[in-house]
Design an enzyme around this catalytic site. Sequence first.
Site, short mmCIF file in Angstrom:
data_model
loop_
_atom_site.label_atom_id
_atom_site.label_comp_id
_atom_site.label_asym_id
_atom_site.label_seq_id
_atom_site.Cartn_x
_atom_site.Cartn_y
_atom_site.Cartn_z
N GLY A 48 30.48 -3.82 -21.82
CA GLY A 48 30.36 -2.41 -22.15
C GLY A 48 28.93 -1.91 -22.07
O GLY A 48 28.67 -0.75 -22.31
N CYS A 49 28.01 -2.81 -21.74
CA CYS A 49 26.61 -2.43 -21.60
C CYS A 49 26.30 -2.17 -20.12
O CYS A 49 26.84 -2.84 -19.24
CB CYS A 49 25.68 -3.53 -22.11
SG CYS A 49 25.84 -3.83 -23.88
N GLU A 50 25.44 -1.20 -19.88
CA GLU A 50 25.03 -0.88 -18.51
C GLU A 50 24.28 -2.06 -17.90
O GLU A 50 24.49 -2.41 -16.75
CB GLU A 50 24.14 0.36 -18.53
CG GLU A 50 23.67 0.81 -17.18
CD GLU A 50 22.89 2.11 -17.25
OE1 GLU A 50 22.74 2.73 -16.19
OE2 GLU A 50 22.42 2.50 -18.34
N SER A 51 23.42 -2.68 -18.66
CA SER A 51 22.66 -3.86 -18.22
C SER A 51 23.38 -5.11 -18.72
O SER A 51 24.30 -5.03 -19.52
CB SER A 51 21.25 -3.82 -18.81
OG SER A 51 20.58 -2.65 -18.43
#
Length: 140
Positions: A48-51
């Site tokens: 769920g994190c962009e990175s």
Amino acid sequence: MLPPLPTIIENFEFLEEWDDRYAYVIELGRAMPRLSPEHCTEENRVHGCESQVWLESHLDESGPKPILALAGESDSSITRGLVALMIAIYADKSPEEIAVTDGLDVFRQLDFGNHITSKRAGGLRAMNERIQREARKLSA
């Protein structure tokens, strides 16, 4: 080594420009100890994190009270700083304390909602949910 949360909040409040605040976030990420590569596993990855973000947690019973010890890593310097801030929020707290603490309150207090992308905000929620889930599992 990360400064305690009250110091971090005080430093943020002192910095008026968001460019300076982002620089401080990056500094926090640099101050956070590196997560060893063997802990950067799919099991520790926060979805769920962009990175890319990894959070490793375990119950530390070496002190006067058991605490949920957290370590993190990211492939982005700003996100690594956000991980460091999230870890500082929950530092030295028992699983029971963490289970009733909303780490996102500090981000709201510091007005991050108006200054980060929706993808980063989603990543913060995912990190917070992951930590909360681990705390609830250990406090049960």
